[in-house]
Design an enzyme around this catalytic site. Structure first.
Site, short mmCIF file in Angstrom:
data_model
loop_
_atom_site.label_atom_id
_atom_site.label_comp_id
_atom_site.label_asym_id
_atom_site.label_seq_id
_atom_site.Cartn_x
_atom_site.Cartn_y
_atom_site.Cartn_z
N HIS B 279 0.80 -1.22 0.00
CA HIS B 279 0.00 0.00 0.00
C HIS B 279 0.83 1.26 0.00
CE1 HIS B 279 -3.74 -2.13 0.59
NE2 HIS B 279 -3.02 -2.96 1.32
N ARG B 280 2.14 1.08 -0.05
CA ARG B 280 2.96 2.27 0.03
C ARG B 280 2.69 3.22 -1.14
NH1 ARG B 280 7.88 2.50 3.04
NH2 ARG B 280 8.01 0.26 2.86
#
Lengths: 342, 684
Positions: B279-280
């Protein structure tokens, strides 16, 4: 000056391109060096060592390990191992300065990393219990010439370090308890024999100019080489003396060119010429453009002109582009630049 | 200003707008998490970063604090700031850009005992390292792909947690270390590990300008700067300052910038489409978009803002959709048809009439290939004929053909296991301890014979005892060392492996563009070898014999040149090739018992010539293959050039089994997506 140890630069037979490339670098140190490629026994190393005869003088603080032009009471001098000079600077006095020839510092192929970048001064640490830096070869080469013989055989590790500081002209040390940075702006001169493997493109790009030398083809010059070499070996002292006048003339010419350089102008058309050369050749980045401009101006200055001519640009292209057209690791180095362009 | 720190002004850099923008966005919003600048040499990568400090607004720090603590955030204060009795004096200073040089050793990166102060006071004092200096600033790593793995791991660890914990030399200490990681790299020199890649918020690819006008402008700027640095810097000071002002304004605005749900949805869709890991990317993209909005003086994020920075966020995170698509077949055909031209131009004397094989494909009916195999071969040929008639026509007339090198690609990681044997040499494939006084000095140890003393560590070990020892001793030295203080350097460096390519150059390799695909694969492996500084050698086998084309050398260039000219044609003496390979490897092992040779056999496995009389070629090859298993220093890899399809012999796979080696198809060799590589490293 006792240069009799080295063969005089002006006495080298032929190899005009190599000689000119070296001279240009002395006139203008921002050309950032020259790579001399060629087979064995073509006078590569001799030429570089012979530079000792024709080096210009610079003003430096006496015995300064970092070759500084002035004392620097806020930065470097605070941690300098030289106590007397340090105290002078810290108390606001001017340190003693001298004029001397710029140095040619040789980086041996077997050099270890700590000798190259500098390390903790063992003696000082033990005697005084204080941390002190022992400057390495990069410090010694500041404002001078760093000469690497057989540069393609250099340990990979050392090459990385060299690249790092050659890029920005600053050597930063963060090792063995020492944290320090000092200027390291040097002219990188390397010689190599392509038979023993090529250089990494990254390092190749750091050399401003590149020349390929070959053995002389005509018998007359070959004989001249033999004669002069024997004469030198038999009596270096008087051999050097017999070339003294020519050496001196060259030194003066270089001196003139150094002064003239900042007055050399270049027309806008020729600037476009340079840019289109580089674009057509598909070189990486912009270093080629910049170096080509500088080289062309240096050539003009060396010829005693204040205006760059189209022929200067062509000569510059031959020195600047060959090793930059080689874009990928496995592509050959181009020998004749003009042939590609046409 | 120090003379040697005169830097080309930020706003005088011509072009490279994306690079400049990425840096500015990071300055506005540190939550973006840094930027990685990838690009060819000479594109102002380093210059931009170094000059960036001048346009950054100042930070407020506690006066005298070695860790640049934030006066407004007492929760994160270091020990020094907490010990202050009165409220701290606040000073403001420029943001520091801390350069991490390639030669950094561990003690300077994380910090260590302050030996000078410890000697004087007898107490253990902590001497902050690079990570401490970079707190609330920028940690800049030039040529980040060349940095030692060990140091990289240290930095990653700290970057992830924001805290540097030091447990060494009798010190137990921790301090905050939050910094923006900025790295530059030239992909030509080898890539960086995916874990590290993902850690950089943004990634910008830079290129040279192609516009003549701008190139000229750039040249003249540089020359002006070199002639008169101070004057030039002054000229651009004003513009630099206005950039700084806009950063300050945007920073103030940033906390109020909102992202609405529609834009958030847009962001997550974008990340999904590009199949990013984790999810970065989503988080970074939103933060970067907010910074863009703030820079424009707007309080909400628009889709355009997102689009502006989307590529910077996604370039280094994008993955191929899973499962990987089959290799595009038209590609090999294309290369094939293109390759068909050169033989026609060849002088006739090079097109020797076939002696043993009237037919193409190294297929030999009278040879020992069994019936089914021959059948397969025929159907193979038929298929091929339909696909590419022209190709087939050519086979009839040409025995030897030279294929161009097919597409190259990034190679997955191949290396032997790490061990504790001391080795000599230099390279970067496998990590090893080195015996010479060379290589990276990573840390120190108590063990050693005294020839490679780690002076700094020794002094640090001795420092706490100095006060006591001094009173017992009378000579003039400042430091008293005893034998138990001695520490020795542990150096580590990657040594290059010895790669032996055993290439099948028989006629069968000419079919279906196998050879150009194989050449592409070898070329890719060679490029990889170049980046890892391996030694290489190459053996080819065709007709009746195997030849050592390239004796062991570290000039990968030579191998590449040979590869380019390598002709194909004739039968397949696989066993001869293997025997030759075994001889070469044995010789190398005798010369240097500690090398770890990697034998890479590139073949379709269709052996049809035997060396001896008694055995069938295939059987013989398998027996010889078994020899490679006897020495566990040898790693073998079989690269199968056979195209995936319904008709498969699986001979190469069998060969791999007999050699006890790894088996890859050409496509398997390609460095696969992020997840895959990480998995691989974890299992190692």
């Amino acid at each position: 000056m006792s240069c009799a140890r080295f063969y005089p630069f002006v006495a080298i037979v032929g190899q005009e391109k190599m000689k000119r490339a070296l001279i240009f670098n002395i006139i203008n140190p921002t050309l950032s060096g020259v790579l001399i490629r060629g087979e064995k026994g073509t006078g590569k190393s001799t030429a570089v060592r012979a530079l000792a005869h024709i080096l210009p003088k610079i003003e430096v603080v006496k015995d300064c390990p970092f070759n500084l032009p002035n004392g620097d009471s806020t930065g470097l001098c605070v941690e300098c191992p030289k106590a007397d000079c340090r105290e002078a600077v810290m108390s606001g006095r001017e340190p003693e300065k001298i004029w001397r020839e710029i140095r040619v510092v040789e980086l041996p192929v077997g050099a270890t990393e700590d000798r190259v970048v500098g390390t903790l001064d063992l003696e000082h640490a033990l005697k005084k219990g204080e941390k002190c830096i022992e400057p390495g070869l990069l410090a010694a080469a500041h404002r001078g010439i760093l000469y690497v013989d057989e540069v393609n055989l250099l340990d990979d590790h050392v090459v990385d370090v060299l690249l790092d500081s050659a890029a920005m002209g600053v050597n930063t040390i963060e090792r063995e308890g020492v944290s320090f940075s000092h200027p390291a702006r040097f002219t990188l001169v390397g010689t190599m024999n392509p038979e023993e493997g090529e250089l990494r493109p990254q390092l190749l790009d750091r050399f401003g100019l590149c020349v390929t030398v070959e053995g002389l083809k005509d018998p007359e010059s070959r004989v001249a080489v033999m004669e002069r070499r024997t004469a030198f070996d038999e009596d270096p002292e008087s051999f050097c003396k017999s070339w003294e006048e020519e050496s001196q003339a060259l030194v003066e010419r270089i001196e003139q060119a150094r002064k003239l350089y900042s007055h050399v102008a270049i027309s806008r058309n020729l600037l476009f010429d340079i840019a289109s050369w580089c674009l057509e050749m598909g070189v990486d980045g912009h270093r080629a453009d910049i170096i080509m401009l500088k080289t062309a101006k240096t050539i003009a200055a060396f010829d005693g002109r204040t205006e760059v001519k189209a022929s200067d640009i062509e000569e510059a292209a031959e020195l600047v582009l060959p090793h930059r057209i080689r874009k990928q690791p496995f592509m050959d180095i181009v020998e004749d630049v003009r042939s590609i362009r046409v | 200003m120090k003379a040697f720190k005169r830097i080309f002004p930020f706003s005088a850099i011509v072009g490279q707008e994306r690079l400049k923008k990425a840096l500015i966005l990071n300055a506005i919003n540190p939550a973006i998490g840094g930027v990685l600048i990838r690009g060819e040499k000479g594109t102002a990568k380093s210059t931009a970063v170094r000059s960036f400090a001048a346009v950054l607004p100042e930070v407020h720090v506690v006066a005298g604090c070695p860790f640049s603590c934030d006066p407004d955030n007492p929760a994160e204060w270091c020990r020094y700031c907490r010990s202050l009795k009165s409220p701290p004096t606040v000073i403001s200073r420029p943001v520091s850009i801390v350069t991490l040089p390639l030669n950094a050793t561990e003690d300077r990166v994380v910090g260590s005992i302050d030996f000078e102060r410890t000697i004087k006071t007898g107490e253990r004092h902590f001497h902050p390292g690079v990570l401490a200096k970079a707190h609330r600033g920028i940690l800049y790593i030039d040529e980040v792909n060349l940095l030692d793995d060990y140091i990289v791991e240290l930095i990653l660890d700290v970057a992830a947690s924001g805290i540097n914990r030091v447990e060494r030399e009798g010190i137990s200490f921790s301090h905050p270390a939050k910094f923006i990681l900025v790295g530059t790299m030239n992909p030509e020199e080898g890539d960086i590990r995916p874990q590290l890649l993902d850690r950089f918020g943004l990634c910008v690819e830079v290129q040279g300008e192609s516009d003549l006008e701008r190139r000229v402008e750039l040249m003249s700027f540089r020359e002006e700067f070199d002639l008169d640095p101070d004057g030039f810097i002054q000229r651009f000071e004003k513009i630099d300052r206005s950039v700084a002002m806009s950063i300050v304004a945007a920073r103030e605005l940033l906390p109020r910038v909102k992202t609405n749900d529609r834009t958030k949805k847009f962001i997550s869709d974008l990340c999904l489409e590009n199949n990013v890991a984790g999810h970065r990317a989503d988080i970074v993209m939103e933060q970067a978009a907010r910074a863009v909005a703030a820079l424009k003086g707007r309080l909400y994020v628009t889709v355009q803002d997102v689009q502006e920075i989307a590529t910077m966020v996604l370039t280094h995170r994008r993955r191929e959709a899973l499962p990987p698509p089959p290799p595009p077949p038209q590609l090999s055909e294309e290369t094939d048809t293109r390759k068909d031209q050169p033989p026609k131009d060849k002088p006739p004397d090079q097109q020797k009439p076939p002696e043993h094989q009237p037919e193409h494909n190294g297929r030999a009916h009278g040879q020992s290939m069994n019936q089914t195999e021959a059948d397969e071969e025929r159907s193979d040929e038929e298929r091929e004929g339909k696909e590419n008639l022209k190709d087939r026509v050519n086979y009839k007339h040409v025995l030897e053909r030279v294929f161009e090198i097919g597409q190259t690609f990034k190679v997955r990681k191949i290396s032997g296991p790490k061990d504790r044997i001391l080795r000599r040499g230099s390279g970067r494939r496998s990590r090893t301890r080195t015996a010479q006084k060379q290589g990276r000095y990573v840390r120190s140890s108590l063990k050693g014979d005294g020839s490679d003393v780690a002076l700094d560590a020794t002094l640090r070990a001795a420092a706490p005892h100095q006060l006591r020892r001094r009173s017992n001793s009378f000579d003039g030295l400042a430091v008293y060392l005893t034998p138990q203080d001695l520490r020795h350097k542990i150096r580590e460096k990657r040594i290059g492996n010895f790669l032996l390519f055993v290439v099948d150059a028989s006629g069968s390799m000419g079919a279906q563009g196998r050879m150009s695909a194989a050449k592409g694969a070898i070329m890719s492996l060679l490029l990889d070898a170049y980046q890892k500084r391996d030694r290489v050698a190459m053996i080819t086998f065709r007709q009746n014999e195997a030849q050592l084309q390239l004796p062991p050398t570290s000039s990968v260039e030579l191998a590449a040149k040979l590869l380019k000219e390598l002709p194909v044609g004739g039968r397949t003496p696989l066993s001869a090739g293997l025997i030759k390979a075994y001889e070469v490897v044995k010789r190398e092992l005798l010369k240097d018992p500690s090398t770890k040779p990697i034998v890479i056999v590139i073949t379709d496995g269709k052996a049809n010539v035997s060396v001896g009389q008694s055995k069938k070629p295939l059987e013989e090859a398998m027996i010889i293959a078994g020899r490679f298993t006897l020495d566990d220093r040898i790693t073998s890899i079989v690269v199968d050039t056979e195209k995936a399809g319904i008709m498969q012999f699986g001979l190469a796979r069998r060969l791999a089994e007999y050699m006890d080696g790894l088996y890859f198809r050409i496509d398997d060799l390609k460095a696969s997506d992020l997840v895959h590589i990480i998995k691989e490293e974890v299992t190692q």
